[in-house]
Motif scaffolding. Structure first.
Motif, PDB file in Angstrom:
ATOM      1  N   ASP A  58      50.709  30.937  47.527  1.00  0.00           N
ATOM      2  CA  ASP A  58      49.255  30.861  47.649  1.00  0.00           C
ATOM      3  C   ASP A  58      48.788  30.464  49.043  1.00  0.00           C
ATOM      4  OD1 ASP A  58      49.968  28.216  47.664  1.00  0.00           O
ATOM      5  OD2 ASP A  58      48.532  27.579  46.131  1.00  0.00           O
ATOM      6  N   GLY A  59      49.729  30.188  49.948  1.00  0.00           N
ATOM      7  CA  GLY A  59      49.385  29.793  51.303  1.00  0.00           C
ATOM      8  C   GLY A  59      49.488  28.303  51.564  1.00  0.00           C
ATOM      9  N   THR A  60      49.766  27.498  50.551  1.00  0.00           N
ATOM     10  CA  THR A  60      49.923  26.068  50.753  1.00  0.00           C
ATOM     11  C   THR A  60      51.093  25.802  51.703  1.00  0.00           C
ATOM     12  OG1 THR A  60      49.050  25.539  48.560  1.00  0.00           O
ATOM     13  CG2 THR A  60      50.410  23.861  49.616  1.00  0.00           C
ATOM     14  N   PRO A  61      50.886  25.028  52.771  1.00  0.00           N
ATOM     15  CA  PRO A  61      51.979  24.754  53.707  1.00  0.00           C
ATOM     16  C   PRO A  61      53.146  24.029  53.044  1.00  0.00           C
ATOM     17  CG  PRO A  61      49.872  24.244  54.707  1.00  0.00           C
ATOM     18  CD  PRO A  61      49.600  24.492  53.254  1.00  0.00           C
ATOM     19  N   ILE A  62      54.359  24.421  53.439  1.00  0.00           N
ATOM     20  CA  ILE A  62      55.595  23.782  52.994  1.00  0.00           C
ATOM     21  C   ILE A  62      56.278  23.184  54.219  1.00  0.00           C
ATOM     22  CG2 ILE A  62      57.811  24.106  51.823  1.00  0.00           C
ATOM     23  CD1 ILE A  62      56.611  26.710  50.634  1.00  0.00           C
ATOM     24  N   ARG A 104      46.681  16.907  51.889  1.00  0.00           N
ATOM     25  CA  ARG A 104      47.318  15.745  51.258  1.00  0.00           C
ATOM     26  C   ARG A 104      48.709  16.200  50.826  1.00  0.00           C
ATOM     27  NH1 ARG A 104      45.190  10.931  49.317  1.00  0.00           N
ATOM     28  NH2 ARG A 104      43.097  11.735  49.735  1.00  0.00           N
ATOM     29  N   ALA A 105      49.744  15.576  51.378  1.00  0.00           N
ATOM     30  CA  ALA A 105      51.115  16.039  51.181  1.00  0.00           C
ATOM     31  C   ALA A 105      51.842  15.237  50.102  1.00  0.00           C
ATOM     32  CB  ALA A 105      51.888  15.948  52.492  1.00  0.00           C
ATOM     33  N   ALA A 106      52.734  15.915  49.400  1.00  0.00           N
ATOM     34  CA  ALA A 106      53.573  15.278  48.382  1.00  0.00           C
ATOM     35  C   ALA A 106      54.894  16.038  48.296  1.00  0.00           C
ATOM     36  CB  ALA A 106      52.874  15.268  47.025  1.00  0.00           C
ATOM     37  N   ARG A 107      55.952  15.341  47.937  1.00  0.00           N
ATOM     38  CA  ARG A 107      57.258  15.981  47.789  1.00  0.00           C
ATOM     39  C   ARG A 107      57.228  17.035  46.681  1.00  0.00           C
ATOM     40  NH1 ARG A 107      59.263  10.856  49.245  1.00  0.00           N
ATOM     41  NH2 ARG A 107      60.808  10.965  50.950  1.00  0.00           N
ATOM     42  N   PRO A 111      62.234  25.201  43.591  1.00  0.00           N
ATOM     43  CA  PRO A 111      63.221  26.090  44.212  1.00  0.00           C
ATOM     44  C   PRO A 111      62.556  27.209  45.014  1.00  0.00           C
ATOM     45  CG  PRO A 111      63.790  25.662  41.914  1.00  0.00           C
ATOM     46  CD  PRO A 111      62.395  25.148  42.122  1.00  0.00           C
ATOM     47  N   ALA A 112      61.401  27.671  44.560  1.00  0.00           N
ATOM     48  CA  ALA A 112      60.696  28.735  45.275  1.00  0.00           C
ATOM     49  C   ALA A 112      60.219  28.239  46.632  1.00  0.00           C
ATOM     50  CB  ALA A 112      59.518  29.235  44.446  1.00  0.00           C
ATOM     51  N   ALA A 113      59.685  27.026  46.683  1.00  0.00           N
ATOM     52  CA  ALA A 113      59.244  26.470  47.958  1.00  0.00           C
ATOM     53  C   ALA A 113      60.422  26.317  48.911  1.00  0.00           C
ATOM     54  CB  ALA A 113      58.564  25.119  47.734  1.00  0.00           C
ATOM     55  N   ARG A 114      61.540  25.857  48.396  1.00  0.00           N
ATOM     56  CA  ARG A 114      62.748  25.730  49.210  1.00  0.00           C
ATOM     57  C   ARG A 114      63.173  27.088  49.765  1.00  0.00           C
ATOM     58  NH1 ARG A 114      67.777  22.859  49.560  1.00  0.00           N
ATOM     59  NH2 ARG A 114      69.473  24.341  49.928  1.00  0.00           N
ATOM     60  N   GLY A 115      63.225  28.092  48.882  1.00  0.00           N
ATOM     61  CA  GLY A 115      63.653  29.416  49.312  1.00  0.00           C
ATOM     62  C   GLY A 115      62.739  30.010  50.363  1.00  0.00           C
ATOM     63  N   ARG A 116      61.435  29.880  50.166  1.00  0.00           N
ATOM     64  CA  ARG A 116      60.496  30.450  51.136  1.00  0.00           C
ATOM     65  C   ARG A 116      60.600  29.733  52.485  1.00  0.00           C
ATOM     66  NH1 ARG A 116      56.609  33.981  49.583  1.00  0.00           N
ATOM     67  NH2 ARG A 116      55.138  33.208  51.133  1.00  0.00           N
ATOM     68  N   ARG A 137      54.852  19.761  49.981  1.00  0.00           N
ATOM     69  CA  ARG A 137      53.721  20.695  49.977  1.00  0.00           C
ATOM     70  C   ARG A 137      52.488  19.944  50.452  1.00  0.00           C
ATOM     71  NH1 ARG A 137      51.498  22.934  45.930  1.00  0.00           N
ATOM     72  NH2 ARG A 137      51.530  25.176  46.334  1.00  0.00           N
ATOM     73  N   ALA A 138      51.743  20.559  51.362  1.00  0.00           N
ATOM     74  CA  ALA A 138      50.525  19.943  51.895  1.00  0.00           C
ATOM     75  C   ALA A 138      49.320  20.654  51.286  1.00  0.00           C
ATOM     76  CB  ALA A 138      50.498  20.042  53.414  1.00  0.00           C
ATOM     77  N   GLU A 139      48.748  20.073  50.253  1.00  0.00           N
ATOM     78  CA  GLU A 139      47.618  20.678  49.551  1.00  0.00           C
ATOM     79  C   GLU A 139      46.377  20.626  50.438  1.00  0.00           C
ATOM     80  OE1 GLU A 139      47.792  22.203  46.726  1.00  0.00           O
ATOM     81  OE2 GLU A 139      49.734  21.545  45.933  1.00  0.00           O
ATOM     82  N   ILE A 140      45.847  21.785  50.759  1.00  0.00           N
ATOM     83  CA  ILE A 140      44.735  21.875  51.704  1.00  0.00           C
ATOM     84  C   ILE A 140      43.431  21.408  51.054  1.00  0.00           C
ATOM     85  CG2 ILE A 140      43.395  23.461  53.149  1.00  0.00           C
ATOM     86  CD1 ILE A 140      45.919  25.247  53.224  1.00  0.00           C
ATOM     87  N   GLU A 141      42.690  20.585  51.789  1.00  0.00           N
ATOM     88  CA  GLU A 141      41.405  20.081  51.315  1.00  0.00           C
ATOM     89  C   GLU A 141      40.230  20.595  52.146  1.00  0.00           C
ATOM     90  OE1 GLU A 141      41.810  15.845  51.188  1.00  0.00           O
ATOM     91  OE2 GLU A 141      43.065  15.897  49.372  1.00  0.00           O
ATOM     92  N   ALA A 142      40.464  20.899  53.418  1.00  0.00           N
ATOM     93  CA  ALA A 142      39.399  21.406  54.286  1.00  0.00           C
ATOM     94  C   ALA A 142      40.027  22.194  55.427  1.00  0.00           C
ATOM     95  CB  ALA A 142      38.547  20.260  54.833  1.00  0.00           C
ATOM     96  N   VAL A 143      39.243  23.125  55.974  1.00  0.00           N
ATOM     97  CA  VAL A 143      39.724  24.047  56.992  1.00  0.00           C
ATOM     98  C   VAL A 143      38.758  24.061  58.174  1.00  0.00           C
ATOM     99  CG1 VAL A 143      40.356  26.459  57.467  1.00  0.00           C
ATOM    100  CG2 VAL A 143      40.688  25.507  55.158  1.00  0.00           C
ATOM    101  N   HIS A 144      39.301  24.009  59.377  1.00  0.00           N
ATOM    102  CA  HIS A 144      38.511  24.204  60.592  1.00  0.00           C
ATOM    103  C   HIS A 144      39.209  25.240  61.457  1.00  0.00           C
ATOM    104  CE1 HIS A 144      36.055  23.543  64.141  1.00  0.00           C
ATOM    105  NE2 HIS A 144      37.168  23.419  64.843  1.00  0.00           N
TER     106      HIS A 144
END
Length: 250
Positions: A58-62, A104-107, A111-116, A137-144
């Motif tokens: 979905d585009g969430t940073p890993i 906001r990041a959390a562990r 397996p999919a996140a690891r593979g990507r 995974r860093a769940e995005i809250e705002a974009v600039h």
């Protein structure tokens, strides 16, 4: 910054009508592999470091982080963070586009996140299984977005993220699609990179696919091929890749 999650930035009549802030933000998010990570120290001071980055479907940073690093200890205490993805290039660095994400990041144990992440950053295979390393995974809250002179926008995560609610079949087929493309269609991948993404010649490989596009890597170079329409199943992806190959050769 208070932003509606699903509201695209309003069109500023003073800006170039060709400026597409959401599209440019998506490109930067998917194409850039190194980001500045800002976390908060115990005293609340900002602390900026450099880190490798990949994106989930979905585009969430890993991120892959070591517990020995200060930024990881900061995130364990307070997951609030920011990521700066800067394109860079020749000339004035301030004239090139860059994307800032409040997150906001959390562990994650996905397996999919690891593979990507590891397909995007294959050199990380050397240390990914060390006991002090973990994926986040860093769940995005705002974009600039600062896209250069008179090209700026602020918006919530909704327009930036890719809708994967109906893409289970595509996600399940990702590994097979990538293996097939890398084994049998290296010529097409090179065409995608050069003709559609404006990248340099190289040994291009597919590192990930999602409903909106294909991610490519060649050594330290990366590229993003955006699909003209979303795909949700393996057969739709196959037809899209054939269509793009024909477009590249035309």
């Amino acid at each position: 910054m208070t932003l509606e999650n699903n509201t695209a930035p309003p069109r500023d009549p003073r800006q170039d009508p060709a400026f597409d802030p959401v599209g440019e933000s998506k490109r930067l998010l998917r194409a850039i592999r190194t980001a500045t990570l800002a976390t908060l120290t115990e005293s609340g001071a900002p602390f900026a470091t450099l880190t490798a980055i990949a994106t989930d479907y979905d585009g969430t940073p890993i991120l892959l982080l070591s517990k020995l690093a200060q930024h990881t200890r900061n995130l364990e205490r307070d997951g609030r963070c920011s990521l700066l993805l800067a394109q860079g290039g020749r000339g004035d660095p301030m004239a090139h586009p860059r994307l800032t994400l409040v997150a906001r990041a959390a562990r994650t144990q996905s397996p999919a996140a690891r593979g990507r992440f590891l397909r995007r950053n294959p050199k990380a295979q050397l240390y990914a299984d060390f006991p002090d390393f973990s994926f986040w995974r860093a769940e995005i809250e705002a974009v600039h977005l600062n896209g250069g002179f008179a090209r700026a926008a602020d918006f919530g995560p909704g327009p930036l993220l890719t809708n994967v609610d109906s893409a289970e079949a595509l996600i399940a087929a990702e590994e097979d699609i990538l293996q097939h493309m890398n084994a049998d269609h290296a010529d097409a991948l090179a065409l995608y990179a050069q003709k559609l993404a404006g990248a340099k010649p190289g040994q291009w490989r597919a590192s990930g696919i999602d409903p909106e596009g294909l991610d490519l890597v060649s050594g330290d170079e990366t590229a993003r091929v955006a699909f003209p329409r979303a795909v949700e199943r393996a057969e739709e992806a196959r037809r899209m890749l054939v269509e793009l190959a024909q477009l590249s050769r035309g």
